[in-house]
Write a protein that holds these residues in place. Structure first.
Motif, PDB file in Angstrom:
ATOM      1  N   ASP A   1      -6.943   8.843   0.232  1.00 47.25           N
ATOM      2  CA  ASP A   1      -7.914   8.588   1.301  1.00 47.25           C
ATOM      3  C   ASP A   1      -8.357   7.130   1.288  1.00 47.25           C
ATOM      4  O   ASP A   1      -8.420   6.478   2.342  1.00 47.25           O
ATOM      5  CB  ASP A   1      -9.117   9.509   1.126  1.00 47.25           C
ATOM      6  CG  ASP A   1     -10.180   9.291   2.190  1.00 47.25           C
ATOM      7  OD1 ASP A   1      -9.985   9.741   3.335  1.00 47.25           O
ATOM      8  OD2 ASP A   1     -11.205   8.641   1.881  1.00 47.25           O
ATOM      9  N   ARG A   2      -8.633   6.594   0.117  1.00 48.32           N
ATOM     10  CA  ARG A   2      -9.094   5.203   0.011  1.00 48.32           C
ATOM     11  C   ARG A   2      -8.032   4.226   0.497  1.00 48.32           C
ATOM     12  O   ARG A   2      -8.328   3.299   1.280  1.00 48.32           O
ATOM     13  CB  ARG A   2      -9.469   4.892  -1.440  1.00 48.32           C
ATOM     14  CG  ARG A   2      -9.991   3.475  -1.665  1.00 48.32           C
ATOM     15  CD  ARG A   2     -10.223   3.193  -3.134  1.00 48.32           C
ATOM     16  NE  ARG A   2      -8.979   3.152  -3.891  1.00 48.32           N
ATOM     17  CZ  ARG A   2      -8.182   2.089  -3.955  1.00 48.32           C
ATOM     18  NH1 ARG A   2      -8.477   0.970  -3.291  1.00 48.32           N
ATOM     19  NH2 ARG A   2      -7.075   2.119  -4.684  1.00 48.32           N
ATOM     20  N   ILE A   3      -6.791   4.413   0.052  1.00 48.90           N
ATOM     21  CA  ILE A   3      -5.719   3.481   0.418  1.00 48.90           C
ATOM     22  C   ILE A   3      -5.383   3.595   1.899  1.00 48.90           C
ATOM     23  O   ILE A   3      -5.157   2.583   2.581  1.00 48.90           O
ATOM     24  CB  ILE A   3      -4.475   3.731  -0.451  1.00 48.90           C
ATOM     25  CG1 ILE A   3      -4.783   3.389  -1.913  1.00 48.90           C
ATOM     26  CG2 ILE A   3      -3.289   2.895   0.041  1.00 48.90           C
ATOM     27  CD1 ILE A   3      -3.725   3.845  -2.895  1.00 48.90           C
ATOM     28  N   MET A   4      -5.329   4.813   2.414  1.00 43.43           N
ATOM     29  CA  MET A   4      -5.036   4.996   3.842  1.00 43.43           C
ATOM     30  C   MET A   4      -6.018   4.223   4.712  1.00 43.43           C
ATOM     31  O   MET A   4      -5.622   3.611   5.714  1.00 43.43           O
ATOM     32  CB  MET A   4      -5.065   6.481   4.205  1.00 43.43           C
ATOM     33  CG  MET A   4      -3.856   7.264   3.758  1.00 43.43           C
ATOM     34  SD  MET A   4      -3.946   9.034   4.173  1.00 43.43           S
ATOM     35  CE  MET A   4      -3.933   8.963   5.988  1.00 43.43           C
ATOM     36  N   LYS A   5      -7.269   4.223   4.352  1.00 45.70           N
ATOM     37  CA  LYS A   5      -8.293   3.531   5.147  1.00 45.70           C
ATOM     38  C   LYS A   5      -8.105   2.012   5.123  1.00 45.70           C
ATOM     39  O   LYS A   5      -8.661   1.308   5.965  1.00 45.70           O
ATOM     40  CB  LYS A   5      -9.682   3.892   4.629  1.00 45.70           C
ATOM     41  CG  LYS A   5     -10.087   5.332   4.953  1.00 45.70           C
ATOM     42  CD  LYS A   5     -11.428   5.683   4.341  1.00 45.70           C
ATOM     43  CE  LYS A   5     -11.827   7.107   4.701  1.00 45.70           C
ATOM     44  NZ  LYS A   5     -13.083   7.528   4.026  1.00 45.70           N
ATOM     45  N   MET A   6      -7.303   1.516   4.166  1.00 47.40           N
ATOM     46  CA  MET A   6      -7.069   0.082   4.053  1.00 47.40           C
ATOM     47  C   MET A   6      -5.821  -0.375   4.799  1.00 47.40           C
ATOM     48  O   MET A   6      -5.573  -1.575   4.908  1.00 47.40           O
ATOM     49  CB  MET A   6      -6.938  -0.292   2.577  1.00 47.40           C
ATOM     50  CG  MET A   6      -8.202  -0.075   1.754  1.00 47.40           C
ATOM     51  SD  MET A   6      -7.889  -0.256  -0.030  1.00 47.40           S
ATOM     52  CE  MET A   6      -7.317  -1.959  -0.094  1.00 47.40           C
ATOM     53  N   ILE A   7      -5.018   0.572   5.295  1.00 41.57           N
ATOM     54  CA  ILE A   7      -3.775   0.202   5.976  1.00 41.57           C
ATOM     55  C   ILE A   7      -4.059  -0.100   7.438  1.00 41.57           C
ATOM     56  O   ILE A   7      -4.521   0.762   8.189  1.00 41.57           O
ATOM     57  CB  ILE A   7      -2.729   1.329   5.877  1.00 41.57           C
ATOM     58  CG1 ILE A   7      -2.439   1.665   4.418  1.00 41.57           C
ATOM     59  CG2 ILE A   7      -1.435   0.924   6.582  1.00 41.57           C
ATOM     60  CD1 ILE A   7      -1.492   2.840   4.224  1.00 41.57           C
ATOM     61  N   THR A   8      -3.795  -1.328   7.844  1.00 45.51           N
ATOM     62  CA  THR A   8      -3.995  -1.745   9.229  1.00 45.51           C
ATOM     63  C   THR A   8      -2.703  -2.328   9.777  1.00 45.51           C
ATOM     64  O   THR A   8      -1.932  -2.947   9.047  1.00 45.51           O
ATOM     65  CB  THR A   8      -5.128  -2.779   9.343  1.00 45.51           C
ATOM     66  OG1 THR A   8      -4.796  -3.923   8.544  1.00 45.51           O
ATOM     67  CG2 THR A   8      -6.447  -2.193   8.854  1.00 45.51           C
ATOM     68  N   MET A   9      -2.488  -2.122  11.071  1.00 47.82           N
ATOM     69  CA  MET A   9      -1.266  -2.609  11.719  1.00 47.82           C
ATOM     70  C   MET A   9      -1.570  -3.016  13.154  1.00 47.82           C
ATOM     71  O   MET A   9      -2.526  -2.542  13.757  1.00 47.82           O
ATOM     72  CB  MET A   9      -0.186  -1.519  11.745  1.00 47.82           C
ATOM     73  CG  MET A   9       0.289  -1.038  10.399  1.00 47.82           C
ATOM     74  SD  MET A   9       1.668   0.098  10.598  1.00 47.82           S
ATOM     75  CE  MET A   9       2.903  -1.057  11.233  1.00 47.82           C
ATOM     76  N   THR A  10      -0.705  -3.875  13.690  1.00 41.69           N
ATOM     77  CA  THR A  10      -0.742  -4.200  15.104  1.00 41.69           C
ATOM     78  C   THR A  10       0.213  -3.245  15.814  1.00 41.69           C
ATOM     79  O   THR A  10       1.404  -3.219  15.524  1.00 41.69           O
ATOM     80  CB  THR A  10      -0.291  -5.653  15.355  1.00 41.69           C
ATOM     81  OG1 THR A  10      -1.104  -6.532  14.586  1.00 41.69           O
ATOM     82  CG2 THR A  10      -0.388  -5.998  16.833  1.00 41.69           C
ATOM     83  N   LEU A  11      -0.315  -2.428  16.715  1.00 39.73           N
ATOM     84  CA  LEU A  11       0.479  -1.375  17.337  1.00 39.73           C
ATOM     85  C   LEU A  11       0.540  -1.547  18.848  1.00 39.73           C
ATOM     86  O   LEU A  11      -0.443  -1.978  19.485  1.00 39.73           O
ATOM     87  CB  LEU A  11      -0.128   0.006  17.022  1.00 39.73           C
ATOM     88  CG  LEU A  11      -0.143   0.406  15.542  1.00 39.73           C
ATOM     89  CD1 LEU A  11      -0.973   1.663  15.373  1.00 39.73           C
ATOM     90  CD2 LEU A  11       1.278   0.620  15.037  1.00 39.73           C
TER      91      LEU A  11
ATOM     92  N   LYS B   1       0.835  -1.208   0.000  1.00 43.48           N
ATOM     93  CA  LYS B   1       0.000   0.000   0.000  1.00 43.48           C
ATOM     94  C   LYS B   1       0.872   1.261   0.000  1.00 43.48           C
ATOM     95  O   LYS B   1       0.520   2.279  -0.607  1.00 43.48           O
ATOM     96  CB  LYS B   1      -0.951  -0.026   1.185  1.00 43.48           C
ATOM     97  CG  LYS B   1      -1.993  -1.140   1.088  1.00 43.48           C
ATOM     98  CD  LYS B   1      -2.908  -1.174   2.289  1.00 43.48           C
ATOM     99  CE  LYS B   1      -4.030  -2.208   2.096  1.00 43.48           C
ATOM    100  NZ  LYS B   1      -3.535  -3.587   2.072  1.00 43.48           N
ATOM    101  N   GLY B   2       2.025   1.177   0.673  1.00 45.48           N
ATOM    102  CA  GLY B   2       2.971   2.282   0.633  1.00 45.48           C
ATOM    103  C   GLY B   2       3.487   2.521  -0.778  1.00 45.48           C
ATOM    104  O   GLY B   2       3.704   3.672  -1.186  1.00 45.48           O
TER     105      GLY B   2
END
Length: 209
Positions: free
Chosen positions: A196-206, A95-96
């Motif tokens: 905006d669309r791609i950012m909403k798809m980025i998920t991480m364990t934080l 995604k980056g």
């Protein structure tokens, strides 16, 4: 755990005076080696410096990351979390990659920009307004001309402390838009909507800050 401040991956290019003319990666060797080990994947393999850069770029656009470390980001350099799994690394990195290419205005990544410039007039930027009507969204640049079917998210999208889709036009108030200007602005609208669309798809364990 967060990796240290030295997270830039832009390569060093030698000058004509340097004896060593090889390109070098601008990344702490120990951090780079550890990240490569954590991200090694049976399908994708070991990430190179570009994949690592895109991982970092993806992290910095992750909504959860930005919210979790919001206060920290105001007072210090960004700290990049280690990926929990190789799959997480490559998902964020992919995604980056998309975001990096969008922000470099790569035509193939941007694709179609279906926001036609309509109306009769001299294309001079005057009074701006966004209209959300039954026939679709319009960004009016004067009383008679507008960009049609404009994404609302592009008009309101913030980068830092300003809204690029609005600022770009405000900076050209009193000027007539050329054909290249119109094409460029349509690209801006698409880039902001896709960001905006791609950012909403980025998920991480934080971890907690």
């Amino acid at each position: 755990m967060l990796c240290g401040q030295s997270c830039a991956t832009t390569p060093f290019y030698p000058s004509e005076q340097d004896l060593d003319q090889s390109r070098r990666i601008n990344f702490d060797p120990k951090l780079y080696a550890r990240l490569q080990a954590l991200a090694k994947h049976p399908t994708h393999g070991t990430p190179d410096e570009v994949a690592v850069f895109d991982y970092i770029y993806g992290v910095l656009h992750c909504p959860a990351y930005r919210a979790t470390y919001a206060e920290f980001l105001k007072i210090d350099f960004p700290r990049i979390p280690w990926p929990v799994t190789p799959d997480e690394f490559w998902d964020v990195s992919t995604k980056g990659t998309q975001l990096r290419k969008l922000h470099l205005m790569d035509p193939a990544t941007i694709g179609p920009t279906p926001y036609p410039f309509k109306g009769e007039g001299n294309a001079v930027v005057d009074k701006l307004r966004f209209e959300d009507g039954p026939d679709g969204n319009k960004i009016w640049i004067n009383a008679t001309q507008y960009f049609d079917a404009a994404p609302a998210v592009s008009w309101t999208f913030y980068i830092g402390g300003y809204q690029p889709a609005q600022k770009w036009l405000k900076d050209r108030k009193g000027r007539a838009l050329t054909l290249d200007d119109v094409k460029h602005y349509r690209n801006i609208l698409k880039i902001l909507a896709e960001t905006d669309r791609i950012m909403k798809m980025i998920t991480m364990t934080l971890e907690a800050a």
